[in-house]
Design a protein around this motif. Structure first.
Motif, PDB file in Angstrom:
ATOM      1  N   GLY A 129       0.943  -1.386   0.472  1.00 33.64           N
ATOM      2  CA  GLY A 129       0.558   0.223  -0.201  1.00 33.64           C
ATOM      3  C   GLY A 129       0.853   1.374  -0.082  1.00 33.64           C
ATOM      4  O   GLY A 129       0.250   2.592  -0.057  1.00 33.64           O
ATOM      5  N   HIS A 130       1.876   0.889  -0.089  1.00 37.63           N
ATOM      6  CA  HIS A 130       2.809   2.123  -0.419  1.00 37.63           C
ATOM      7  C   HIS A 130       2.541   3.236  -0.984  1.00 37.63           C
ATOM      8  O   HIS A 130       2.746   2.301  -1.796  1.00 37.63           O
ATOM      9  CB  HIS A 130       4.146   2.177   0.117  1.00 37.63           C
ATOM     10  CG  HIS A 130       5.563   2.963   0.257  1.00 37.63           C
ATOM     11  ND1 HIS A 130       6.290   3.631  -0.386  1.00 37.63           N
ATOM     12  CD2 HIS A 130       6.044   3.246   0.941  1.00 37.63           C
ATOM     13  CE1 HIS A 130       7.559   4.196  -0.139  1.00 37.63           C
ATOM     14  NE2 HIS A 130       6.859   4.824   0.934  1.00 37.63           N
ATOM     15  N   VAL A 135       0.878   5.480  -7.059  1.00 34.40           N
ATOM     16  CA  VAL A 135       1.588   6.670  -7.661  1.00 34.40           C
ATOM     17  C   VAL A 135       1.928   5.835  -9.487  1.00 34.40           C
ATOM     18  O   VAL A 135       1.025   6.015 -10.111  1.00 34.40           O
ATOM     19  CB  VAL A 135       2.564   7.432  -7.731  1.00 34.40           C
ATOM     20  CG1 VAL A 135       3.152   7.733  -8.660  1.00 34.40           C
ATOM     21  CG2 VAL A 135       1.832   8.469  -6.272  1.00 34.40           C
ATOM     22  N   LYS A 136       3.070   4.468  -9.371  1.00 35.67           N
ATOM     23  CA  LYS A 136       3.169   3.495 -10.539  1.00 35.67           C
ATOM     24  C   LYS A 136       2.278   2.788 -11.592  1.00 35.67           C
ATOM     25  O   LYS A 136       2.012   2.810 -12.350  1.00 35.67           O
ATOM     26  CB  LYS A 136       4.591   3.035 -10.159  1.00 35.67           C
ATOM     27  CG  LYS A 136       5.557   3.429  -9.727  1.00 35.67           C
ATOM     28  CD  LYS A 136       6.764   2.628  -9.310  1.00 35.67           C
ATOM     29  CE  LYS A 136       8.244   3.375  -9.375  1.00 35.67           C
ATOM     30  NZ  LYS A 136       8.909   3.534 -10.122  1.00 35.67           N
ATOM     31  N   LEU A 137       1.073   2.084 -10.082  1.00 37.31           N
ATOM     32  CA  LEU A 137       0.145   1.476 -10.341  1.00 37.31           C
ATOM     33  C   LEU A 137      -0.954   2.751 -11.351  1.00 37.31           C
ATOM     34  O   LEU A 137      -1.527   2.150 -12.377  1.00 37.31           O
ATOM     35  CB  LEU A 137      -0.698   1.331  -9.615  1.00 37.31           C
ATOM     36  CG  LEU A 137      -0.056  -0.284  -9.553  1.00 37.31           C
ATOM     37  CD1 LEU A 137      -0.765  -0.729  -7.890  1.00 37.31           C
ATOM     38  CD2 LEU A 137      -0.486  -1.592 -10.734  1.00 37.31           C
ATOM     39  N   ASP A 185      10.723   2.657   6.899  1.00 36.28           N
ATOM     40  CA  ASP A 185      11.366   2.354   5.618  1.00 36.28           C
ATOM     41  C   ASP A 185      12.120   1.653   5.478  1.00 36.28           C
ATOM     42  O   ASP A 185      12.753   0.649   6.690  1.00 36.28           O
ATOM     43  CB  ASP A 185      11.440   4.040   4.489  1.00 36.28           C
ATOM     44  CG  ASP A 185      13.331   4.060   5.376  1.00 36.28           C
ATOM     45  OD1 ASP A 185      13.331   3.680   6.648  1.00 36.28           O
ATOM     46  OD2 ASP A 185      13.545   5.230   4.924  1.00 36.28           O
ATOM     47  N   ASP A 186      12.452   0.465   3.932  1.00 40.80           N
ATOM     48  CA  ASP A 186      13.467  -0.758   3.902  1.00 40.80           C
ATOM     49  C   ASP A 186      15.010  -0.100   4.934  1.00 40.80           C
ATOM     50  O   ASP A 186      15.654  -0.798   5.400  1.00 40.80           O
ATOM     51  CB  ASP A 186      14.218  -0.502   2.470  1.00 40.80           C
ATOM     52  CG  ASP A 186      12.542  -1.230   2.300  1.00 40.80           C
ATOM     53  OD1 ASP A 186      12.524  -2.460   3.181  1.00 40.80           O
ATOM     54  OD2 ASP A 186      12.662  -1.586   1.183  1.00 40.80           O
ATOM     55  N   LEU A 199      -1.814   6.057   8.513  1.00 38.71           N
ATOM     56  CA  LEU A 199      -0.266   6.921   7.811  1.00 38.71           C
ATOM     57  C   LEU A 199       0.684   5.692   7.507  1.00 38.71           C
ATOM     58  O   LEU A 199       1.708   5.987   6.361  1.00 38.71           O
ATOM     59  CB  LEU A 199      -0.286   7.609   8.888  1.00 38.71           C
ATOM     60  CG  LEU A 199      -1.498   8.837   8.592  1.00 38.71           C
ATOM     61  CD1 LEU A 199      -0.239  10.120  10.393  1.00 38.71           C
ATOM     62  CD2 LEU A 199      -1.395   9.648   7.712  1.00 38.71           C
ATOM     63  N   ALA A 200       0.698   4.717   7.947  1.00 34.23           N
ATOM     64  CA  ALA A 200       1.708   3.757   8.135  1.00 34.23           C
ATOM     65  C   ALA A 200       1.438   2.888   6.418  1.00 34.23           C
ATOM     66  O   ALA A 200       2.192   2.708   5.724  1.00 34.23           O
ATOM     67  CB  ALA A 200       1.607   2.929   9.030  1.00 34.23           C
ATOM     68  N   ASN A 201      -0.017   2.881   6.199  1.00 26.38           N
ATOM     69  CA  ASN A 201      -0.356   1.854   5.139  1.00 26.38           C
ATOM     70  C   ASN A 201       0.438   2.881   4.292  1.00 26.38           C
ATOM     71  O   ASN A 201       0.665   2.040   2.888  1.00 26.38           O
ATOM     72  CB  ASN A 201      -1.447   1.208   5.516  1.00 26.38           C
ATOM     73  CG  ASN A 201      -2.041   0.523   3.949  1.00 26.38           C
ATOM     74  OD1 ASN A 201      -1.837  -0.916   4.025  1.00 26.38           O
ATOM     75  ND2 ASN A 201      -3.094   1.230   3.077  1.00 26.38           N
ATOM     76  N   LEU A 202       0.472   4.129   4.283  1.00 30.66           N
ATOM     77  CA  LEU A 202       0.737   4.783   2.762  1.00 30.66           C
ATOM     78  C   LEU A 202       2.249   5.541   2.817  1.00 30.66           C
ATOM     79  O   LEU A 202       2.952   6.043   1.843  1.00 30.66           O
ATOM     80  CB  LEU A 202      -0.277   6.667   3.318  1.00 30.66           C
ATOM     81  CG  LEU A 202      -0.510   7.427   1.814  1.00 30.66           C
ATOM     82  CD1 LEU A 202      -0.780   7.144   1.026  1.00 30.66           C
ATOM     83  CD2 LEU A 202      -0.567   9.092   2.823  1.00 30.66           C
ATOM     84  N   PHE A 203       2.761   5.481   4.019  1.00 32.79           N
ATOM     85  CA  PHE A 203       4.466   5.710   3.872  1.00 32.79           C
ATOM     86  C   PHE A 203       5.230   4.484   4.354  1.00 32.79           C
ATOM     87  O   PHE A 203       6.434   4.924   4.618  1.00 32.79           O
ATOM     88  CB  PHE A 203       4.346   6.691   5.319  1.00 32.79           C
ATOM     89  CG  PHE A 203       3.674   8.178   4.523  1.00 32.79           C
ATOM     90  CD1 PHE A 203       4.043   8.874   3.187  1.00 32.79           C
ATOM     91  CD2 PHE A 203       2.440   8.875   5.072  1.00 32.79           C
ATOM     92  CE1 PHE A 203       3.663  10.211   2.760  1.00 32.79           C
ATOM     93  CE2 PHE A 203       2.067  10.286   4.632  1.00 32.79           C
ATOM     94  CZ  PHE A 203       2.362  10.396   3.359  1.00 32.79           C
TER      95      PHE A 203
END
Length: 214
Positions: A129-130, A135-137, A185-186, A199-203
């Protein structure tokens, strides 16, 4: 077993994958641990040496399992979808599934087995869900190819991508208690998201959950 010096301990921890370092922090000293999809056994070695854990692993990739065994680690070649059913109830304090949930054939059943054989389950997975994936999809209309999701769709081992909100919903449906969770993040450069699943699902690029039966 010889005790490693402080410098060696810091080096090992620093060079472990981020989610494995966070998982290690959740595990109590002396615990019985099964690491599913353990790779070369980095987490097992870390837990054994630093926390005195009775840690062992299962790995489906024969080359990585062989590497772990050659290093003296208690790792067997096995498949999470097929082999967890052979373990007795309550055999472990923690059962770990790191970045493997999206690659198993029956994730719901694997989680069920984890919480049957372990008092607690620790699960990490990349978050589909990032915002970058969305955006890419949206703009390209094709399966995203990012640093985290870095295989083309026809070669990816990830057969069940999920989002953080999907995983919360699955836990609620199955009656699992989420004791702790966070998203980062990774590279661990951003502050972890711990309060807002939305927010976690987004970022959040990857998520980490500590679960127990309800």
């Amino acid at each position: 077993m010889p005790v490693p010096d402080a410098a060696e301990v810091r080096f090992v921890a620093k060079n472990m994958r981020l989610d494995l370092r966070l998982i290690a922090e959740m595990i109590q000293p002396g615990a019985r641990v099964l690491d599913i999809g353990c790779g070369d056994g980095a987490l097992i070695e870390h837990l054994t040496r630093l926390k005195g854990a009775d840690a062992r692993g299962i790995e489906i990739d024969m080359a990585e399992a062989t590497e772990a065994v050659a290093a003296g680690l208690p790792v067997i070649h096995g498949d999470a979808d097929a082999d967890l059913a052979f373990y007795p109830d309550g055999a472990f304090d923690y059962v770990v599934l790191s970045r493997t949930l999206q690659a198993v054939e029956r994730p719901k059943e694997v989680l069920h087995q984890m919480l049957r054989i372990g008092a607690r389950a620790i699960v990490s997975f990349p978050n589909f869900g990032h915002w970058q994936l969305r955006v890419k999809l949206l703009l390209e209309g094709r399966m995203p190819d990012t640093e985290t999701w870095n295989h083309p769709w026809y070669e990816t081992p990830n057969i069940h991508p999920c989002t953080i909100r999907d995983f919360f919903a699955l836990c609620a449906m199955e009656g699992y208690v989420v004791e702790k969770w966070l998203a980062v993040d990774d590279k661990g450069l951003s502050s972890p998201w711990k309060r807002s699943p939305w927010l976690a699902n987004l970022f959040g690029e990857q998520a980490l959950f500590l679960l127990r039966r309800g």
